[in-house]
Design an enzyme around this catalytic site. Sequence first.
Site, PDB file in Angstrom:
ATOM      1  N   ARG A  19     -31.918  -4.998 -20.736  1.00 57.64           N
ATOM      2  CA  ARG A  19     -31.082  -4.019 -21.264  1.00 57.64           C
ATOM      3  C   ARG A  19     -31.000  -4.274 -22.825  1.00 57.64           C
ATOM      4  O   ARG A  19     -29.694  -3.821 -23.225  1.00 57.64           O
ATOM      5  CB  ARG A  19     -29.817  -4.196 -20.600  1.00 57.64           C
ATOM      6  CG  ARG A  19     -29.621  -3.849 -19.073  1.00 57.64           C
ATOM      7  CD  ARG A  19     -29.590  -2.254 -18.926  1.00 57.64           C
ATOM      8  NE  ARG A  19     -29.620  -1.944 -17.569  1.00 57.64           N
ATOM      9  CZ  ARG A  19     -28.621  -2.175 -16.757  1.00 57.64           C
ATOM     10  NH1 ARG A  19     -27.430  -2.318 -17.261  1.00 57.64           N
ATOM     11  NH2 ARG A  19     -28.509  -1.535 -15.555  1.00 57.64           N
ATOM     12  N   ARG A  57     -25.784   0.573 -24.296  1.00 55.29           N
ATOM     13  CA  ARG A  57     -24.632   1.086 -24.966  1.00 55.29           C
ATOM     14  C   ARG A  57     -24.226   0.036 -26.046  1.00 55.29           C
ATOM     15  O   ARG A  57     -23.136  -0.088 -26.958  1.00 55.29           O
ATOM     16  CB  ARG A  57     -23.307   1.106 -24.052  1.00 55.29           C
ATOM     17  CG  ARG A  57     -23.482   2.517 -23.440  1.00 55.29           C
ATOM     18  CD  ARG A  57     -22.507   2.480 -22.200  1.00 55.29           C
ATOM     19  NE  ARG A  57     -23.063   1.541 -20.997  1.00 55.29           N
ATOM     20  CZ  ARG A  57     -22.312   1.440 -20.038  1.00 55.29           C
ATOM     21  NH1 ARG A  57     -21.418   1.793 -19.562  1.00 55.29           N
ATOM     22  NH2 ARG A  57     -23.133   0.396 -19.116  1.00 55.29           N
ATOM     23  N   ARG A  92     -27.089   9.609 -27.335  1.00 54.39           N
ATOM     24  CA  ARG A  92     -26.800   9.786 -25.985  1.00 54.39           C
ATOM     25  C   ARG A  92     -25.494  10.804 -25.838  1.00 54.39           C
ATOM     26  O   ARG A  92     -25.370  11.248 -24.664  1.00 54.39           O
ATOM     27  CB  ARG A  92     -26.517   8.876 -25.030  1.00 54.39           C
ATOM     28  CG  ARG A  92     -27.780   8.042 -24.631  1.00 54.39           C
ATOM     29  CD  ARG A  92     -28.169   8.592 -23.439  1.00 54.39           C
ATOM     30  NE  ARG A  92     -27.195   8.963 -22.512  1.00 54.39           N
ATOM     31  CZ  ARG A  92     -26.452   8.446 -21.555  1.00 54.39           C
ATOM     32  NH1 ARG A  92     -27.005   6.993 -21.331  1.00 54.39           N
ATOM     33  NH2 ARG A  92     -25.595   8.867 -20.767  1.00 54.39           N
ATOM     34  N   ASP A 151     -34.656   4.115 -15.466  1.00 51.60           N
ATOM     35  CA  ASP A 151     -33.901   3.307 -14.683  1.00 51.60           C
ATOM     36  C   ASP A 151     -34.651   3.141 -13.361  1.00 51.60           C
ATOM     37  O   ASP A 151     -35.342   3.792 -13.000  1.00 51.60           O
ATOM     38  CB  ASP A 151     -32.483   4.338 -14.488  1.00 51.60           C
ATOM     39  CG  ASP A 151     -31.568   3.421 -13.903  1.00 51.60           C
ATOM     40  OD1 ASP A 151     -30.999   2.658 -14.383  1.00 51.60           O
ATOM     41  OD2 ASP A 151     -31.388   3.392 -12.690  1.00 51.60           O
ATOM     42  N   TYR A 190     -29.189   0.465  -3.151  1.00 58.88           N
ATOM     43  CA  TYR A 190     -28.461   1.662  -3.767  1.00 58.88           C
ATOM     44  C   TYR A 190     -28.481   2.897  -2.453  1.00 58.88           C
ATOM     45  O   TYR A 190     -27.427   3.564  -2.216  1.00 58.88           O
ATOM     46  CB  TYR A 190     -28.823   2.133  -4.751  1.00 58.88           C
ATOM     47  CG  TYR A 190     -28.433   1.347  -6.028  1.00 58.88           C
ATOM     48  CD1 TYR A 190     -27.149   1.447  -6.621  1.00 58.88           C
ATOM     49  CD2 TYR A 190     -29.408   0.570  -6.538  1.00 58.88           C
ATOM     50  CE1 TYR A 190     -26.615   0.573  -7.671  1.00 58.88           C
ATOM     51  CE2 TYR A 190     -29.246  -0.617  -7.691  1.00 58.88           C
ATOM     52  CZ  TYR A 190     -27.717  -0.313  -8.097  1.00 58.88           C
ATOM     53  OH  TYR A 190     -27.244  -1.486  -9.176  1.00 58.88           O
TER      54      TYR A 190
HETATM   55  O1  CP3 Z   1     -33.168  -1.979 -22.279  1.00 58.03           O
HETATM   56  C1  CP3 Z   1     -33.673  -2.017 -21.183  1.00 58.03           C
HETATM   57  O2  CP3 Z   1     -33.527  -3.049 -20.238  1.00 58.03           O
HETATM   58  C2  CP3 Z   1     -34.486  -0.599 -20.577  1.00 58.03           C
HETATM   59  C3  CP3 Z   1     -33.648   0.198 -19.739  1.00 58.03           C
HETATM   60  C4  CP3 Z   1     -33.104  -0.085 -18.395  1.00 58.03           C
HETATM   61  C5  CP3 Z   1     -31.959   0.629 -17.772  1.00 58.03           C
HETATM   62  N1  CP3 Z   1     -31.840   0.245 -16.592  1.00 58.03           N
HETATM   63  C6  CP3 Z   1     -31.290   1.836 -18.479  1.00 58.03           C
HETATM   64  C7  CP3 Z   1     -29.918   1.889 -18.342  1.00 58.03           C
HETATM   65  C8  CP3 Z   1     -33.545  -0.944 -17.196  1.00 58.03           C
HETATM   66  C9  CP3 Z   1     -34.776  -2.001 -17.503  1.00 58.03           C
HETATM   67  C10 CP3 Z   1     -32.890  -0.560 -16.223  1.00 58.03           C
HETATM   68  C11 CP3 Z   1     -32.796  -1.210 -14.888  1.00 58.03           C
HETATM   69  C12 CP3 Z   1     -31.770  -1.100 -14.034  1.00 58.03           C
HETATM   70  N2  CP3 Z   1     -30.881  -0.219 -13.642  1.00 58.03           N
HETATM   71  C13 CP3 Z   1     -31.264  -2.269 -13.206  1.00 58.03           C
HETATM   72  C14 CP3 Z   1     -32.265  -3.411 -12.942  1.00 58.03           C
HETATM   73  C15 CP3 Z   1     -31.870  -4.289 -14.136  1.00 58.03           C
HETATM   74  C16 CP3 Z   1     -30.393  -5.146 -13.988  1.00 58.03           C
HETATM   75  O3  CP3 Z   1     -29.580  -4.819 -14.711  1.00 58.03           O
HETATM   76  O4  CP3 Z   1     -30.177  -5.981 -13.023  1.00 58.03           O
HETATM   77  C17 CP3 Z   1     -30.516  -1.917 -12.187  1.00 58.03           C
HETATM   78  C18 CP3 Z   1     -29.804  -2.804 -11.093  1.00 58.03           C
HETATM   79  C19 CP3 Z   1     -30.108  -0.374 -12.506  1.00 58.03           C
HETATM   80  C20 CP3 Z   1     -28.953   0.551 -11.901  1.00 58.03           C
HETATM   81  C21 CP3 Z   1     -27.971   0.785 -13.084  1.00 58.03           C
HETATM   82  N3  CP3 Z   1     -28.427   1.681 -13.763  1.00 58.03           N
HETATM   83  C22 CP3 Z   1     -26.738   0.102 -13.251  1.00 58.03           C
HETATM   84  C23 CP3 Z   1     -26.251  -1.031 -12.586  1.00 58.03           C
HETATM   85  C24 CP3 Z   1     -26.221   0.824 -14.411  1.00 58.03           C
HETATM   86  C25 CP3 Z   1     -24.970   0.371 -15.191  1.00 58.03           C
HETATM   87  C26 CP3 Z   1     -23.928   1.340 -14.991  1.00 58.03           C
HETATM   88  C27 CP3 Z   1     -22.942   1.284 -16.023  1.00 58.03           C
HETATM   89  O5  CP3 Z   1     -22.789   2.409 -16.535  1.00 58.03           O
HETATM   90  O6  CP3 Z   1     -22.450   0.117 -16.126  1.00 58.03           O
HETATM   91  C28 CP3 Z   1     -27.119   1.849 -14.704  1.00 58.03           C
HETATM   92  C29 CP3 Z   1     -27.308   2.563 -15.878  1.00 58.03           C
HETATM   93  C30 CP3 Z   1     -28.027   2.446 -17.127  1.00 58.03           C
HETATM   94  N4  CP3 Z   1     -29.297   1.957 -17.061  1.00 58.03           N
HETATM   95  C31 CP3 Z   1     -27.690   2.166 -18.546  1.00 58.03           C
HETATM   96  C32 CP3 Z   1     -28.874   2.054 -19.014  1.00 58.03           C
HETATM   97  C33 CP3 Z   1     -29.025   2.196 -20.718  1.00 58.03           C
HETATM   98  C34 CP3 Z   1     -26.353   2.615 -19.080  1.00 58.03           C
HETATM   99  C35 CP3 Z   1     -26.031   4.080 -18.740  1.00 58.03           C
HETATM  100  C36 CP3 Z   1     -25.256   4.763 -20.022  1.00 58.03           C
HETATM  101  O7  CP3 Z   1     -25.737   4.282 -21.192  1.00 58.03           O
HETATM  102  O8  CP3 Z   1     -24.488   5.764 -19.807  1.00 58.03           O
END
Ligand code: CP3
Length: 359
Positions: free
Chosen positions: A37, A41, A50, A86, A161
């Site tokens: 990640r 944000r 974004r 994602d 999910y």
């Molecule tokens: O920088 C990176 O690592 C690349 C991008 C990445 C994202 N999601 C972007 C993202 C990666 C590798 C993921 C994988 C992902 N998504 C996982 C596995 C990694 C982990 O954290 O264990 C999981 C469980 C998800 C599902 C998911 N997507 C979650 C739990 C969330 C967070 C929700 C929140 O807003 O707190 C997301 C959204 C997400 N995926 C964001 C990003 C940058 C944030 C959304 C935003 O910016 O509005």
Amino acid sequence: MTQPSQSPVATEALAESAFLLAARGEPVPHTPVWFMRQAGRSLPEYRAIREGITMLESCMRPDLVVEITLQPVRRYGVDAAIFYSDIVLPLKAVGVDLEIQPGVGPVVASPVRSAADLAAVRPVTPADVSYVTESVQQLRSQLGGTPLIGFAGAPFTVASYLVEGGPSKDHAKTKALMHSDPDLWHALADRLADVAIAYLSIQIEAGASAIQLFDSWAGGLSARDYAQFVQPHSAKVFAALEQYGVPKLHFGVNTGELLGLMSEAGADVVGVDWRVPLDEAVRRITAAGGSPKPVQGNLDPALLSAGWESIEPEIDRILAEGKAAPGHIFNLGHGVPPTADPDVLHRIVKAVQAKSTRG
Ligand code: CP3
């Protein structure tokens, strides 16, 4: 599929990058570092780009995917980029009705609860995700000697999910499904293995140099349930990708009891959260007779706000413990929290690279 053009110099720099050397257990110029990640944000430039665009929409626009993937590489000088996408994107791409709610995570409109619901889940084809191929190709030509990590969600974490309908703490419905209807569970997990194989193959064929299979929530399972209900499906994903010869990383949170089994699933590099020291992780990976493997991790993300006097000794400890493995890729024990200070992350990158430089 057309391969992105790469100059011979960039191709050689890539093959000799610290990240790929460490992932293969070969001697490194310094311990490579990147952050799960790292895009997101915590970066003001990410929040700006974004604005007014949903998460999933941004994943489908190559201009945004390329820029967001590169943002942390530019700012931190990390040793690898991770593709901005994602784990639920391939499901969205085949028509599963879902969204990613800010501060919540993926939410699925019609959770999978019966055999009939399985029809909604099929592997992506390159035509479903042409924007992924285009984004990876552009990134490959812009990243030069910096490797791009492709990724997908592992069958269990994506299933959680789909079955729960959204994020859950205990994955109770998913576990209940495994035990009450194992045939349906295995059919679902097998389909999700095919989804991950298809999605990762597309990324590798477009130019990703390594892949990470995220089984973020597998740590909620007993070793017994993991071995019976999850490991065979993750193993199918790794086996199918073997032909590409790229390093395959595997990670989950709270997986101290599962490290040996996750390694056996076919990972080349085992990701470790902050709960288990890396030298102990190596011991657990080899306990059942397996050979030692490179590890990735494992600074507690909570320490990012603890001040440098607290962080620096932790970096020293983790670098020392990482020496027990044939390769060490420095990372956090889980993703960068949105509240993280980018200057602290930058300082960690510089410190890891400087402290580990072989003279
Ligand atoms: O920088 C990176 O690592 C690349 C991008 C990445 C994202 N999601 C972007 C993202 C990666 C590798 C993921 C994988 C992902 N998504 C996982 C596995 C990694 C982990 O954290 O264990 C999981 C469980 C998800 C599902 C998911 N997507 C979650 C739990 C969330 C967070 C929700 C929140 O807003 O707190 C997301 C959204 C997400 N995926 C964001 C990003 C940058 C944030 C959304 C935003 O910016 O509005």
